[in-house]
Scaffold this motif. Structure first.
Motif, PDB file in Angstrom:
ATOM      1  N   ALA A 193       0.850  -1.191   0.000  1.00 25.55           N
ATOM      2  CA  ALA A 193       0.000   0.000   0.000  1.00 25.55           C
ATOM      3  C   ALA A 193       0.881   1.234   0.000  1.00 25.55           C
ATOM      4  O   ALA A 193       1.922   1.257   0.654  1.00 25.55           O
ATOM      5  CB  ALA A 193      -0.916   0.014   1.228  1.00 25.55           C
ATOM      6  N   VAL A 194       0.454   2.224  -0.752  1.00 18.69           N
ATOM      7  CA  VAL A 194       1.198   3.475  -0.860  1.00 18.69           C
ATOM      8  C   VAL A 194       0.230   4.645  -0.746  1.00 18.69           C
ATOM      9  O   VAL A 194      -0.911   4.572  -1.209  1.00 18.69           O
ATOM     10  CB  VAL A 194       1.947   3.564  -2.208  1.00 18.69           C
ATOM     11  CG1 VAL A 194       2.518   4.947  -2.423  1.00 18.69           C
ATOM     12  CG2 VAL A 194       3.051   2.520  -2.279  1.00 18.69           C
ATOM     13  N   ILE A 195       0.695   5.726  -0.126  1.00 19.01           N
ATOM     14  CA  ILE A 195      -0.072   6.969  -0.084  1.00 19.01           C
ATOM     15  C   ILE A 195       0.860   8.086  -0.520  1.00 19.01           C
ATOM     16  O   ILE A 195       1.953   8.250   0.029  1.00 19.01           O
ATOM     17  CB  ILE A 195      -0.680   7.209   1.320  1.00 19.01           C
ATOM     18  CG1 ILE A 195      -1.540   8.466   1.331  1.00 19.01           C
ATOM     19  CG2 ILE A 195       0.383   7.254   2.411  1.00 19.01           C
ATOM     20  CD1 ILE A 195      -2.437   8.569   2.570  1.00 19.01           C
ATOM     21  N   ASP A 196       0.455   8.840  -1.543  1.00 18.67           N
ATOM     22  CA  ASP A 196       1.349   9.883  -2.022  1.00 18.67           C
ATOM     23  C   ASP A 196       1.113  11.188  -1.274  1.00 18.67           C
ATOM     24  O   ASP A 196       0.296  11.253  -0.342  1.00 18.67           O
ATOM     25  CB  ASP A 196       1.229  10.040  -3.543  1.00 18.67           C
ATOM     26  CG  ASP A 196      -0.103  10.634  -3.996  1.00 18.67           C
ATOM     27  OD1 ASP A 196      -0.416  10.501  -5.197  1.00 18.67           O
ATOM     28  OD2 ASP A 196      -0.836  11.217  -3.169  1.00 18.67           O
ATOM     29  N   ARG A 197       1.824  12.221  -1.675  1.00 21.36           N
ATOM     30  CA  ARG A 197       1.780  13.476  -0.914  1.00 21.36           C
ATOM     31  C   ARG A 197       0.418  14.147  -0.998  1.00 21.36           C
ATOM     32  O   ARG A 197       0.123  15.040  -0.199  1.00 21.36           O
ATOM     33  CB  ARG A 197       2.880  14.410  -1.379  1.00 21.36           C
ATOM     34  CG  ARG A 197       2.754  14.844  -2.835  1.00 21.36           C
ATOM     35  CD  ARG A 197       4.018  15.555  -3.283  1.00 21.36           C
ATOM     36  NE  ARG A 197       3.871  16.122  -4.611  1.00 21.36           N
ATOM     37  CZ  ARG A 197       3.608  17.394  -4.834  1.00 21.36           C
ATOM     38  NH1 ARG A 197       3.463  18.235  -3.820  1.00 21.36           N
ATOM     39  NH2 ARG A 197       3.491  17.850  -6.063  1.00 21.36           N
ATOM     40  N   ASN A 198      -0.381  13.763  -1.991  1.00 19.82           N
ATOM     41  CA  ASN A 198      -1.728  14.322  -2.124  1.00 19.82           C
ATOM     42  C   ASN A 198      -2.792  13.448  -1.470  1.00 19.82           C
ATOM     43  O   ASN A 198      -3.982  13.746  -1.587  1.00 19.82           O
ATOM     44  CB  ASN A 198      -2.060  14.507  -3.603  1.00 19.82           C
ATOM     45  CG  ASN A 198      -1.160  15.543  -4.246  1.00 19.82           C
ATOM     46  OD1 ASN A 198      -0.979  16.638  -3.721  1.00 19.82           O
ATOM     47  ND2 ASN A 198      -0.569  15.188  -5.383  1.00 19.82           N
ATOM     48  N   GLY A 199      -2.366  12.400  -0.814  1.00 21.33           N
ATOM     49  CA  GLY A 199      -3.314  11.521  -0.137  1.00 21.33           C
ATOM     50  C   GLY A 199      -3.909  10.440  -1.000  1.00 21.33           C
ATOM     51  O   GLY A 199      -4.775   9.689  -0.544  1.00 21.33           O
ATOM     52  N   ARG A 200      -3.441  10.336  -2.228  1.00 22.32           N
ATOM     53  CA  ARG A 200      -3.959   9.289  -3.103  1.00 22.32           C
ATOM     54  C   ARG A 200      -3.299   7.961  -2.743  1.00 22.32           C
ATOM     55  O   ARG A 200      -2.104   7.894  -2.488  1.00 22.32           O
ATOM     56  CB  ARG A 200      -3.698   9.636  -4.560  1.00 22.32           C
ATOM     57  CG  ARG A 200      -4.569  10.784  -5.068  1.00 22.32           C
ATOM     58  CD  ARG A 200      -4.354  11.014  -6.536  1.00 22.32           C
ATOM     59  NE  ARG A 200      -3.034  11.540  -6.806  1.00 22.32           N
ATOM     60  CZ  ARG A 200      -2.793  12.801  -7.170  1.00 22.32           C
ATOM     61  NH1 ARG A 200      -3.806  13.654  -7.277  1.00 22.32           N
ATOM     62  NH2 ARG A 200      -1.576  13.198  -7.421  1.00 22.32           N
ATOM     63  N   THR A 201      -4.093   6.913  -2.759  1.00 25.69           N
ATOM     64  CA  THR A 201      -3.608   5.610  -2.315  1.00 25.69           C
ATOM     65  C   THR A 201      -3.614   4.586  -3.445  1.00 25.69           C
ATOM     66  O   THR A 201      -4.362   4.716  -4.423  1.00 25.69           O
ATOM     67  CB  THR A 201      -4.463   5.074  -1.161  1.00 25.69           C
ATOM     68  OG1 THR A 201      -5.829   4.976  -1.595  1.00 25.69           O
ATOM     69  CG2 THR A 201      -4.380   5.987   0.055  1.00 25.69           C
ATOM     70  N   ALA A 202      -2.788   3.591  -3.281  1.00 31.96           N
ATOM     71  CA  ALA A 202      -2.764   2.451  -4.188  1.00 31.96           C
ATOM     72  C   ALA A 202      -2.514   1.207  -3.355  1.00 31.96           C
ATOM     73  O   ALA A 202      -1.762   1.262  -2.371  1.00 31.96           O
ATOM     74  CB  ALA A 202      -1.677   2.604  -5.239  1.00 31.96           C
ATOM     75  N   TYR A 203      -3.160   0.099  -3.732  1.00 32.35           N
ATOM     76  CA  TYR A 203      -3.050  -1.138  -2.967  1.00 32.35           C
ATOM     77  C   TYR A 203      -2.745  -2.319  -3.882  1.00 32.35           C
ATOM     78  O   TYR A 203      -3.184  -2.370  -5.036  1.00 32.35           O
ATOM     79  CB  TYR A 203      -4.368  -1.437  -2.250  1.00 32.35           C
ATOM     80  CG  TYR A 203      -4.727  -0.477  -1.156  1.00 32.35           C
ATOM     81  CD1 TYR A 203      -5.492   0.656  -1.405  1.00 32.35           C
ATOM     82  CD2 TYR A 203      -4.303  -0.717   0.154  1.00 32.35           C
ATOM     83  CE1 TYR A 203      -5.821   1.537  -0.387  1.00 32.35           C
ATOM     84  CE2 TYR A 203      -4.636   0.164   1.175  1.00 32.35           C
ATOM     85  CZ  TYR A 203      -5.392   1.278   0.904  1.00 32.35           C
ATOM     86  OH  TYR A 203      -5.714   2.152   1.910  1.00 32.35           O
ATOM     87  N   LEU A 204      -2.037  -3.276  -3.319  1.00 34.50           N
ATOM     88  CA  LEU A 204      -1.878  -4.577  -3.951  1.00 34.50           C
ATOM     89  C   LEU A 204      -3.272  -5.192  -4.071  1.00 34.50           C
ATOM     90  O   LEU A 204      -4.078  -5.092  -3.130  1.00 34.50           O
ATOM     91  CB  LEU A 204      -0.971  -5.432  -3.080  1.00 34.50           C
ATOM     92  CG  LEU A 204      -0.655  -6.850  -3.520  1.00 34.50           C
ATOM     93  CD1 LEU A 204       0.211  -6.835  -4.767  1.00 34.50           C
ATOM     94  CD2 LEU A 204       0.051  -7.595  -2.387  1.00 34.50           C
ATOM     95  N   ASP A 205      -3.560  -5.807  -5.204  1.00 31.51           N
ATOM     96  CA  ASP A 205      -4.916  -6.325  -5.427  1.00 31.51           C
ATOM     97  C   ASP A 205      -5.386  -7.269  -4.318  1.00 31.51           C
ATOM     98  O   ASP A 205      -6.545  -7.236  -3.912  1.00 31.51           O
ATOM     99  CB  ASP A 205      -4.970  -7.055  -6.777  1.00 31.51           C
ATOM    100  CG  ASP A 205      -5.021  -6.091  -7.946  1.00 31.51           C
ATOM    101  OD1 ASP A 205      -4.798  -6.535  -9.081  1.00 31.51           O
ATOM    102  OD2 ASP A 205      -5.277  -4.895  -7.717  1.00 31.51           O
ATOM    103  N   THR A 206      -4.494  -8.095  -3.824  1.00 35.24           N
ATOM    104  CA  THR A 206      -4.898  -9.110  -2.849  1.00 35.24           C
ATOM    105  C   THR A 206      -5.182  -8.539  -1.458  1.00 35.24           C
ATOM    106  O   THR A 206      -5.680  -9.266  -0.593  1.00 35.24           O
ATOM    107  CB  THR A 206      -3.835 -10.211  -2.729  1.00 35.24           C
ATOM    108  OG1 THR A 206      -2.584  -9.601  -2.388  1.00 35.24           O
ATOM    109  CG2 THR A 206      -3.684 -10.981  -4.030  1.00 35.24           C
TER     110      THR A 206
END
Length: 125
Positions: free
Chosen positions: A48-61
């Motif tokens: 999981a990642v959160i960038d400086r603008n608060g946008r997130t990304a997750y591993l599908d599982t």
């Protein structure tokens, strides 16, 4: 100097929950931050990642089971992990990156410049 210190790992039964925390120093709110993990015999992967603008990304599982959040005032990153599975067993690492031109999905796939020493999560069936 960037320092990242993880805590909160441990052993839990399948379907249980854990909350990981990462205390950061030497960074500011413009850094992207994330969690990566490495299981025995496997390559490290972005969780999981959160960038400086608060946008997130997750591993599908882990989508719909894990939630990443950050407190920019205290420089603390957390990962709430619910409905844990044995395949989530791994060493979990906190990471940070100052580059501003990449988004959360990029970091999830390519990694980050700074990392902590990790905290072990073990999920038993």
């Amino acid at each position: 100097e960037v320092e990242l210190a993880e805590s909160g790992g441990g052993s839990v039964q399948s379907a249980g929950s854990l909350k990981l925390s990462c205390t950061a120093s030497g960074i500011d709110s413009t850094y992207a931050m994330g969690w990566f993990r490495q299981a025995p015999g496997k390559e490290r992967e972005g969780v999981a990642v959160i960038d400086r603008n608060g946008r997130t990304a997750y591993l599908d599982t882990v989508k719909d089971r894990f939630t990443i959040s950050r407190d920019n005032k205290e420089n603390i990153l957390t990962l709430q992990m619910n409905r844990l599975r044995p395949e989530d067993t791994a060493m979990y690492y906190c990471a940070a990156d100052p580059r501003r031109y990449y988004g959360s999905n990029y970091y999830l796939d390519h990694g980050m410049n700074y990392g902590g020493k990790g905290t072990l999560v073990t999920v038993s069936s």
